[in-house]
Design an enzyme around this catalytic site. Structure first.
Site, PDB file in Angstrom:
ATOM      1  N   ASN A  12       0.863  -1.180   0.000  1.00 38.22           N
ATOM      2  CA  ASN A  12       0.000   0.000   0.000  1.00 38.22           C
ATOM      3  C   ASN A  12       0.900   1.230   0.000  1.00 38.22           C
ATOM      4  O   ASN A  12       1.485   1.576   1.017  1.00 38.22           O
ATOM      5  CB  ASN A  12      -0.898  -0.035   1.255  1.00 38.22           C
ATOM      6  CG  ASN A  12      -1.790   1.189   1.351  1.00 38.22           C
ATOM      7  OD1 ASN A  12      -1.802   2.037   0.461  1.00 38.22           O
ATOM      8  ND2 ASN A  12      -2.530   1.291   2.451  1.00 38.22           N
ATOM      9  N   LYS A  14       0.084   4.240  -0.313  1.00 43.54           N
ATOM     10  CA  LYS A  14      -0.600   5.404   0.273  1.00 43.54           C
ATOM     11  C   LYS A  14      -0.398   6.632  -0.623  1.00 43.54           C
ATOM     12  O   LYS A  14      -0.347   6.496  -1.838  1.00 43.54           O
ATOM     13  CB  LYS A  14      -0.127   5.614   1.712  1.00 43.54           C
ATOM     14  CG  LYS A  14      -0.269   4.321   2.542  1.00 43.54           C
ATOM     15  CD  LYS A  14      -0.124   4.503   4.013  1.00 43.54           C
ATOM     16  CE  LYS A  14      -0.319   3.176   4.720  1.00 43.54           C
ATOM     17  NZ  LYS A  14      -0.267   3.273   6.157  1.00 43.54           N
ATOM     18  N   HIS A 102      -9.673   1.005   5.066  1.00 38.87           N
ATOM     19  CA  HIS A 102      -8.385   1.216   5.734  1.00 38.87           C
ATOM     20  C   HIS A 102      -8.605   2.187   6.898  1.00 38.87           C
ATOM     21  O   HIS A 102      -9.411   3.117   6.788  1.00 38.87           O
ATOM     22  CB  HIS A 102      -7.367   1.779   4.734  1.00 38.87           C
ATOM     23  CG  HIS A 102      -5.982   1.784   5.280  1.00 38.87           C
ATOM     24  ND1 HIS A 102      -5.552   2.727   6.185  1.00 38.87           N
ATOM     25  CD2 HIS A 102      -4.939   0.943   5.091  1.00 38.87           C
ATOM     26  CE1 HIS A 102      -4.289   2.454   6.516  1.00 38.87           C
ATOM     27  NE2 HIS A 102      -3.890   1.378   5.866  1.00 38.87           N
ATOM     28  N   GLU A 104      -6.993   4.632   7.934  1.00 37.38           N
ATOM     29  CA  GLU A 104      -6.798   6.055   7.600  1.00 37.38           C
ATOM     30  C   GLU A 104      -8.034   6.597   6.900  1.00 37.38           C
ATOM     31  O   GLU A 104      -8.397   7.762   7.078  1.00 37.38           O
ATOM     32  CB  GLU A 104      -5.532   6.214   6.730  1.00 37.38           C
ATOM     33  CG  GLU A 104      -4.270   6.021   7.563  1.00 37.38           C
ATOM     34  CD  GLU A 104      -3.091   5.433   6.798  1.00 37.38           C
ATOM     35  OE1 GLU A 104      -3.091   5.435   5.561  1.00 37.38           O
ATOM     36  OE2 GLU A 104      -2.151   4.954   7.476  1.00 37.38           O
ATOM     37  N   GLU A 174      -5.318  -4.950  10.589  1.00 30.78           N
ATOM     38  CA  GLU A 174      -4.312  -3.911  10.794  1.00 30.78           C
ATOM     39  C   GLU A 174      -4.616  -3.171  12.094  1.00 30.78           C
ATOM     40  O   GLU A 174      -5.449  -2.242  12.100  1.00 30.78           O
ATOM     41  CB  GLU A 174      -4.343  -2.908   9.639  1.00 30.78           C
ATOM     42  CG  GLU A 174      -4.060  -3.517   8.291  1.00 30.78           C
ATOM     43  CD  GLU A 174      -3.517  -2.469   7.305  1.00 30.78           C
ATOM     44  OE1 GLU A 174      -2.410  -2.673   6.822  1.00 30.78           O
ATOM     45  OE2 GLU A 174      -4.196  -1.464   7.053  1.00 30.78           O
ATOM     46  N   GLY A 180       2.308   2.496  10.764  1.00 27.22           N
ATOM     47  CA  GLY A 180       3.229   3.625  10.612  1.00 27.22           C
ATOM     48  C   GLY A 180       3.915   4.039  11.904  1.00 27.22           C
ATOM     49  O   GLY A 180       4.506   5.110  11.979  1.00 27.22           O
ATOM     50  N   SER A 220       3.321  -1.906  10.249  1.00 25.33           N
ATOM     51  CA  SER A 220       4.780  -1.922  10.467  1.00 25.33           C
ATOM     52  C   SER A 220       5.421  -3.269  10.147  1.00 25.33           C
ATOM     53  O   SER A 220       6.344  -3.700  10.840  1.00 25.33           O
ATOM     54  CB  SER A 220       5.116  -1.492  11.893  1.00 25.33           C
ATOM     55  OG  SER A 220       4.689  -0.168  12.126  1.00 25.33           O
TER      56      SER A 220
HETATM   57  P1  13P Z   1       2.941   0.536   7.634  1.00 29.63           P
HETATM   58  O1  13P Z   1       3.491  -0.776   7.118  1.00 29.63           O
HETATM   59  O2  13P Z   1       3.671   1.729   7.113  1.00 29.63           O
HETATM   60  O3  13P Z   1       2.803   0.515   9.135  1.00 29.63           O
HETATM   61  O4  13P Z   1       1.457   0.671   7.056  1.00 29.63           O
HETATM   62  C1  13P Z   1       0.589  -0.402   7.176  1.00 29.63           C
HETATM   63  C2  13P Z   1      -0.631  -0.120   6.421  1.00 29.63           C
HETATM   64  O5  13P Z   1      -1.406   0.749   6.757  1.00 29.63           O
HETATM   65  C3  13P Z   1      -0.879  -0.905   5.190  1.00 29.63           C
HETATM   66  O6  13P Z   1      -2.152  -0.690   4.704  1.00 29.63           O
END
Ligand code: 13P
Length: 261
Positions: A12, A14, A102, A104, A174, A180, A220
């Site tokens: 991803n 982002k 997701h 976010e 997640e 993150g 992560s």
């Molecule tokens: P990170 O691997 O940067 O923590 O992000 C995970 C994520 O949100 C994947 O969709």
């Protein structure tokens, strides 16, 4: 005998990368995947670029096994929804997956269990494979609400899907506190939730369906922690954020997911 699920690893990206960086990363990844031996590349692999670069990245990977995912879409079919992408439009340009719910998107853009459920329905209607994201916040975990929150999200996300569609759906656990942050769930913490999700899918559908749904872990994931996570019985791959922006790290995670199942 239990069904052997094919691991699936999706990067991803982002809201990162320029057009040049995105296409170079896609090409670089293709080269790496082509150089892997058979057992090293058994995982299904996808990448999720930002919306403006979907077509460019799809052109780069055309004819390969590398699938492309969008990061969000409307659950409406078409109409006056400024700024949105319709499910059929994403299918038209050649997307294979769609990331839905997701954290976010839930936190900043108002995605809800209800909208995820409608979008999952819409995704299957146009042949996109949904990646349904679920996960608890840190305060929910601290309050002992992890399973209640996650299983409710799962139930809602799958609500409008038939057994056959559910079996062809990916669900990503997640934990919000691990995204993150560099803080990852321990393999045992992740496995406990994955196991509970699979049990719940068994109750909602059947053992056969639950056995087929692929459950990714996300939050992560890095080359250094992927081995412990990917070796868990109910973890069938990863949804990778930051580490998917680096071709070496992502390749290593793909390799681990391919061999540690
Ligand atoms: P990170 O691997 O940067 O923590 O992000 C995970 C994520 O949100 C994947 O969709």
């Amino acid at each position: 005998m239990t069904y052997k699920r094919r691991p699936v690893v999706v990067g991803n990206w982002k809201m990162n990368l320029s057009l040049t960086e995105a296409t170079e990363l896609a090409r670089g990844l293709l080269e790496r995947l082509a150089s892997l031996g058979e057992g090293e590349s058994s995982a299904e692999v996808g990448i999720a670029p930002s919306t403006p670069f979907l077509s460019a990245v799809i052109n780069c990977v055309e004819g390969s096994d590398l699938g492309v995912s969008a990061q969000h879409m409307s659950h409406h079919r078409s109409g006056a929804f400024t700024g949105e992408s319709a499910p059929s439009q994403l299918a038209d340009i050649g997307c294979r997956y769609i990331i839905l719910g997701h954290s976010e998107r839930r936190q900043y853009y108002g995605e809800t269990n209800e909208s995820v459920s409608l979008a999952a329905r819409a995704a299957h209607d146009v042949g996109l494979t949904p990646i349904l994201c679920v996960g608890e916040t840190l305060s929910q975990r601290d309050d002992g609400e992890t399973l209640a929150v996650v299983l409710k999200q799962v139930e809602e996300a799958f609500k409008l899907l038939s057994a056959e569609e559910a079996a062809h759906t990916i669900c990503a656990y997640e934990p919000v506190w691990a995204i993150g942050t560099g803080r990852t769930a321990t393999p045992e913490q992740a496995q406990d939730v994955h196991y509970a999700i699979r049990q719940h899918l068994k109750e909602l559908y059947s053992e056969q369906v639950a056995d087929r749904v692929r459950l990714q872990y996300g939050g992560s994931v890095k080359p250094g922690n992927a081995t412990g996570l990917m070796s868990q019985a109910d973890i069938d791959g990863a949804l990778v954020g930051g580490a998917s922006l680096d071709v070496d790290s992502f390749q290593t995670i793909i390799h681990i997911a391919s061999t540690d199942q």
